[in-house]
Design a protein around this motif. Structure first.
Motif, PDB file in Angstrom:
ATOM      1  N   GLU B  50     -12.204  42.945  69.086  1.00  0.00           N
ATOM      2  CA  GLU B  50     -13.439  43.506  68.320  1.00  0.00           C
ATOM      3  C   GLU B  50     -14.471  44.280  69.225  1.00  0.00           C
ATOM      4  OE1 GLU B  50     -15.576  40.804  65.801  1.00  0.00           O
ATOM      5  OE2 GLU B  50     -14.044  40.619  64.351  1.00  0.00           O
ATOM      6  N   THR B  51     -14.386  44.052  70.284  1.00  0.00           N
ATOM      7  CA  THR B  51     -15.562  45.022  71.264  1.00  0.00           C
ATOM      8  C   THR B  51     -14.948  46.175  71.582  1.00  0.00           C
ATOM      9  OG1 THR B  51     -14.550  43.782  73.216  1.00  0.00           O
ATOM     10  CG2 THR B  51     -15.953  42.255  72.294  1.00  0.00           C
ATOM     11  N   ILE B  52     -13.680  46.236  71.659  1.00  0.00           N
ATOM     12  CA  ILE B  52     -13.200  47.658  71.909  1.00  0.00           C
ATOM     13  C   ILE B  52     -13.567  48.775  71.452  1.00  0.00           C
ATOM     14  CG2 ILE B  52     -10.920  48.811  72.562  1.00  0.00           C
ATOM     15  CD1 ILE B  52     -11.394  46.625  74.440  1.00  0.00           C
ATOM     16  N   SER B  53     -13.652  49.032  69.908  1.00  0.00           N
ATOM     17  CA  SER B  53     -14.238  50.364  69.498  1.00  0.00           C
ATOM     18  C   SER B  53     -15.619  50.523  69.661  1.00  0.00           C
ATOM     19  CB  SER B  53     -13.995  49.868  68.006  1.00  0.00           C
ATOM     20  OG  SER B  53     -12.927  49.741  67.379  1.00  0.00           O
ATOM     21  N   GLU B  54     -16.305  49.514  70.015  1.00  0.00           N
ATOM     22  CA  GLU B  54     -17.631  49.735  70.385  1.00  0.00           C
ATOM     23  C   GLU B  54     -17.848  50.407  71.522  1.00  0.00           C
ATOM     24  OE1 GLU B  54     -21.651  49.882  69.106  1.00  0.00           O
ATOM     25  OE2 GLU B  54     -20.047  48.907  68.067  1.00  0.00           O
ATOM     26  N   LYS B  55     -16.980  49.654  72.628  1.00  0.00           N
ATOM     27  CA  LYS B  55     -17.046  50.292  74.120  1.00  0.00           C
ATOM     28  C   LYS B  55     -16.453  51.901  74.150  1.00  0.00           C
ATOM     29  CE  LYS B  55     -16.627  46.109  76.920  1.00  0.00           C
ATOM     30  NZ  LYS B  55     -15.514  45.145  77.460  1.00  0.00           N
ATOM     31  N   ALA B  56     -15.403  52.061  73.258  1.00  0.00           N
ATOM     32  CA  ALA B  56     -14.682  53.420  73.393  1.00  0.00           C
ATOM     33  C   ALA B  56     -15.587  54.395  72.781  1.00  0.00           C
ATOM     34  CB  ALA B  56     -13.332  53.387  72.607  1.00  0.00           C
ATOM     35  N   LEU B  57     -16.315  53.900  71.896  1.00  0.00           N
ATOM     36  CA  LEU B  57     -17.387  54.849  71.116  1.00  0.00           C
ATOM     37  C   LEU B  57     -18.438  55.256  71.969  1.00  0.00           C
ATOM     38  CD1 LEU B  57     -18.531  56.088  68.612  1.00  0.00           C
ATOM     39  CD2 LEU B  57     -19.493  53.966  67.808  1.00  0.00           C
ATOM     40  N   SER B  58     -19.007  54.346  72.759  1.00  0.00           N
ATOM     41  CA  SER B  58     -20.057  54.546  73.833  1.00  0.00           C
ATOM     42  C   SER B  58     -19.527  55.285  74.837  1.00  0.00           C
ATOM     43  CB  SER B  58     -20.798  53.026  73.988  1.00  0.00           C
ATOM     44  OG  SER B  58     -20.618  53.026  75.496  1.00  0.00           O
ATOM     45  N   LEU B  59     -18.387  55.101  75.189  1.00  0.00           N
ATOM     46  CA  LEU B  59     -17.818  55.949  76.259  1.00  0.00           C
ATOM     47  C   LEU B  59     -17.820  57.491  75.899  1.00  0.00           C
ATOM     48  CD1 LEU B  59     -16.486  56.592  79.023  1.00  0.00           C
ATOM     49  CD2 LEU B  59     -14.266  55.861  78.079  1.00  0.00           C
ATOM     50  N   ASP B  60     -17.347  57.515  74.591  1.00  0.00           N
ATOM     51  CA  ASP B  60     -17.035  59.010  74.083  1.00  0.00           C
ATOM     52  C   ASP B  60     -18.604  59.534  73.986  1.00  0.00           C
ATOM     53  OD1 ASP B  60     -14.461  58.311  73.767  1.00  0.00           O
ATOM     54  OD2 ASP B  60     -14.310  58.373  71.401  1.00  0.00           O
ATOM     55  N   GLU B  61     -19.624  58.921  73.600  1.00  0.00           N
ATOM     56  CA  GLU B  61     -21.063  59.586  73.627  1.00  0.00           C
ATOM     57  C   GLU B  61     -21.199  60.079  74.942  1.00  0.00           C
ATOM     58  OE1 GLU B  61     -22.905  56.252  71.261  1.00  0.00           O
ATOM     59  OE2 GLU B  61     -22.246  57.201  69.552  1.00  0.00           O
ATOM     60  N   LEU B  62     -20.898  59.160  75.743  1.00  0.00           N
ATOM     61  CA  LEU B  62     -21.269  59.601  77.012  1.00  0.00           C
ATOM     62  C   LEU B  62     -20.608  60.765  77.908  1.00  0.00           C
ATOM     63  CD1 LEU B  62     -22.599  58.955  80.109  1.00  0.00           C
ATOM     64  CD2 LEU B  62     -20.416  57.633  80.523  1.00  0.00           C
ATOM     65  N   VAL B  63     -19.351  61.122  77.395  1.00  0.00           N
ATOM     66  CA  VAL B  63     -18.551  62.168  77.649  1.00  0.00           C
ATOM     67  C   VAL B  63     -18.916  63.506  77.150  1.00  0.00           C
ATOM     68  CG1 VAL B  63     -16.285  63.152  77.574  1.00  0.00           C
ATOM     69  CG2 VAL B  63     -16.595  60.727  78.329  1.00  0.00           C
ATOM     70  N   ILE B  64     -19.304  63.159  75.578  1.00  0.00           N
ATOM     71  CA  ILE B  64     -19.633  64.412  74.874  1.00  0.00           C
ATOM     72  C   ILE B  64     -21.165  65.007  75.553  1.00  0.00           C
ATOM     73  CG2 ILE B  64     -20.407  65.189  72.563  1.00  0.00           C
ATOM     74  CD1 ILE B  64     -18.314  63.204  71.573  1.00  0.00           C
ATOM     75  N   ARG B  65     -22.110  63.747  75.707  1.00  0.00           N
ATOM     76  CA  ARG B  65     -23.331  64.165  76.197  1.00  0.00           C
ATOM     77  C   ARG B  65     -23.138  65.008  77.428  1.00  0.00           C
ATOM     78  NH1 ARG B  65     -25.656  59.370  75.434  1.00  0.00           N
ATOM     79  NH2 ARG B  65     -25.251  58.847  77.584  1.00  0.00           N
ATOM     80  N   THR B  66     -22.232  64.384  78.397  1.00  0.00           N
ATOM     81  CA  THR B  66     -21.805  65.047  79.636  1.00  0.00           C
ATOM     82  C   THR B  66     -21.383  66.434  79.464  1.00  0.00           C
ATOM     83  OG1 THR B  66     -21.622  62.725  80.638  1.00  0.00           O
ATOM     84  CG2 THR B  66     -20.995  64.628  81.824  1.00  0.00           C
ATOM     85  N   LEU B  67     -20.354  66.599  78.750  1.00  0.00           N
ATOM     86  CA  LEU B  67     -20.092  67.994  78.264  1.00  0.00           C
ATOM     87  C   LEU B  67     -21.016  68.859  78.023  1.00  0.00           C
ATOM     88  CD1 LEU B  67     -16.753  67.440  76.075  1.00  0.00           C
ATOM     89  CD2 LEU B  67     -16.657  68.416  78.340  1.00  0.00           C
ATOM     90  N   ALA B  68     -21.904  68.438  77.059  1.00  0.00           N
ATOM     91  CA  ALA B  68     -23.060  69.301  76.488  1.00  0.00           C
ATOM     92  C   ALA B  68     -24.301  69.847  77.743  1.00  0.00           C
ATOM     93  CB  ALA B  68     -23.828  68.544  75.431  1.00  0.00           C
ATOM     94  N   LEU B  69     -24.519  68.677  78.506  1.00  0.00           N
ATOM     95  CA  LEU B  69     -25.569  68.814  79.405  1.00  0.00           C
ATOM     96  C   LEU B  69     -25.063  69.547  80.708  1.00  0.00           C
ATOM     97  CD1 LEU B  69     -27.624  65.501  79.146  1.00  0.00           C
ATOM     98  CD2 LEU B  69     -28.118  67.912  77.991  1.00  0.00           C
ATOM     99  N   GLN B  70     -23.659  69.151  81.177  1.00  0.00           N
ATOM    100  CA  GLN B  70     -23.435  69.834  82.391  1.00  0.00           C
ATOM    101  C   GLN B  70     -22.379  70.968  82.326  1.00  0.00           C
ATOM    102  OE1 GLN B  70     -24.664  68.296  85.186  1.00  0.00           O
ATOM    103  NE2 GLN B  70     -25.071  66.179  84.580  1.00  0.00           N
ATOM    104  N   ALA B  71     -21.707  71.266  81.119  1.00  0.00           N
ATOM    105  CA  ALA B  71     -21.040  72.103  80.901  1.00  0.00           C
ATOM    106  C   ALA B  71     -19.807  72.510  82.206  1.00  0.00           C
ATOM    107  CB  ALA B  71     -21.691  73.492  80.894  1.00  0.00           C
ATOM    108  N   PRO B  72     -19.216  71.428  82.400  1.00  0.00           N
ATOM    109  CA  PRO B  72     -18.085  71.408  83.362  1.00  0.00           C
ATOM    110  C   PRO B  72     -17.177  72.191  83.383  1.00  0.00           C
ATOM    111  CG  PRO B  72     -17.916  69.519  81.832  1.00  0.00           C
ATOM    112  CD  PRO B  72     -19.049  70.286  81.366  1.00  0.00           C
TER     113      PRO B  72
END
Lengths: 219, 219
Positions: B50-72
């Motif tokens: 039950e905890t995995i979806s939450e963890k995956a979601l929060s990781l995805d948000e971090l990744v998307i934020r990084t994509l937007a802010l850092q334009a790697p």
């Protein structure tokens, strides 16, 4: 620059609609193969399914190239990231429909579906076909209402999936283990196809609402 | 700026290893529940899942934020894009292991596995556990050899999956439809878990080789 980017987004959308249309054809042919023991339909489904990975891969490459070259933000970034997930879901739908076509192919000229389950599978397959069709519409023109009707059709597919088990586990079920295995797997595949439609439609809704949590927590 | 970005990539890696470790625990508990009719192990698997979806979601948000802010670009972009796919695969692994735990839970105190299949499922479950374990190692420290051994273990899981059907479709199979349904689905879930491990490991290899085609064409 912006103009070029809009053109790339348009190409991305066209390609994803093209994949959606192929997947609709695959689901339709696989369902026909399964319901009517139609080996030609099975072969058609399998042939088109083979093209989907290539199409999804090439779309992913376009998306990644665009991410690198344009460094999009906000809505544009979300569209591109969602596209990666949507293409993966379409690949899975094509694979699941292929499994259904393969089951039908193996059993040909006999039918996979015993009489006691023909209405259930008939409804389930038709719902999957309609769901795949709605997806094309949704991708061409986002509409929250359409996403909601997709949700309720998926719930009906889940009910039918449970119904298959009720029939199979009933004392009246006298079919061989081969039938039991095939209908168990096929029912699972039909149910997963509908799940992917819901998954994709949530991601499309997310594009308009920006609410990512709705798009990823169903399972 | 670069330093901040490296720190973000490190956080991404830590979070994905954390998810991999939880998924390993879920697969282990679900397998124990299934093989040994252990209802406590089933409950543990379901609770962690039950905890995995939450963890995956929060990781995805971090990744998307990084994509937007850092334009790697280049390798950094590939790592982030792959992370999105890897987190989705881990979510599916957790869901599949939950299904296995649920089957065991329903049948408790009886066992789901008839004697004729106990060796097959035993080996299949142990392979899934070892595969999930290798994934943690691979994510901590990419090694192409490890990715190859994952591939060959997955092939063995596929063989065992086919073996289940051979046993079930043999004339000697006298179990009820309930057993047939449960072992059919469980075998499919174990097989899909191994597929996801291969999928994730191909994406990790892709990070070091840059060869995307390897990473997405298996199905």
């Amino acid at each position: 620059m912006r103009e070029m980017f809009d053109q790339e987004l348009e190409t991305v959308q066209e390609r994803i609609v093209d994949i959606a249309e192929s997947v609709f054809t695959i689901v339709t042919d696989a369902s026909t193969a399964f319901l009517e023991a139609d080996v030609k339909a099975a072969d058609r489904a399998l042939a088109i399914a083979e093209t989907i990975s290539e199409k999804a891969l090439s779309l992913d490459e376009l998306v990644i190239r665009t991410l690198a070259l344009q460094a999009p933000v906000a809505r544009d970034l979300r569209i591109l990231v969602s596209t990666l997930r949507i293409s993966a879901s379409f690949e899975r739908m094509a694979a699941l429909a292929s499994h259904i076509a393969t089951i039908a192919r193996f059993r040909f000229p006999d039918s996979v579906v015993p009489d006691s389950l023909s209405d259930t599978f008939d409804e389930m397959a038709r719902l999957d076909i309609r769901l795949s069709k709605k997806l094309i519409k949704l991708l061409k023109n986002t509409s929250v209402d359409l996403a909601r009707s997709i949700q309720s059709m998926d719930e009906r597919v889940d009910e039918l999936h449970r119904e298959v088990f009720e029939v199979v586990l009933d004392k009246k079920w006298k079919e061989s283990a081969m039938y039991t295995v095939d209908v168990t797997l096929a029912s699972r595949y039909f149910e997963r196809i509908a799940d992917h439609v819901v998954d994709i439609s949530s991601k499309v809704s997310y594009l308009s609402t920006g609410d990512w949590s709705d798009a990823d927590l169903e399972d």
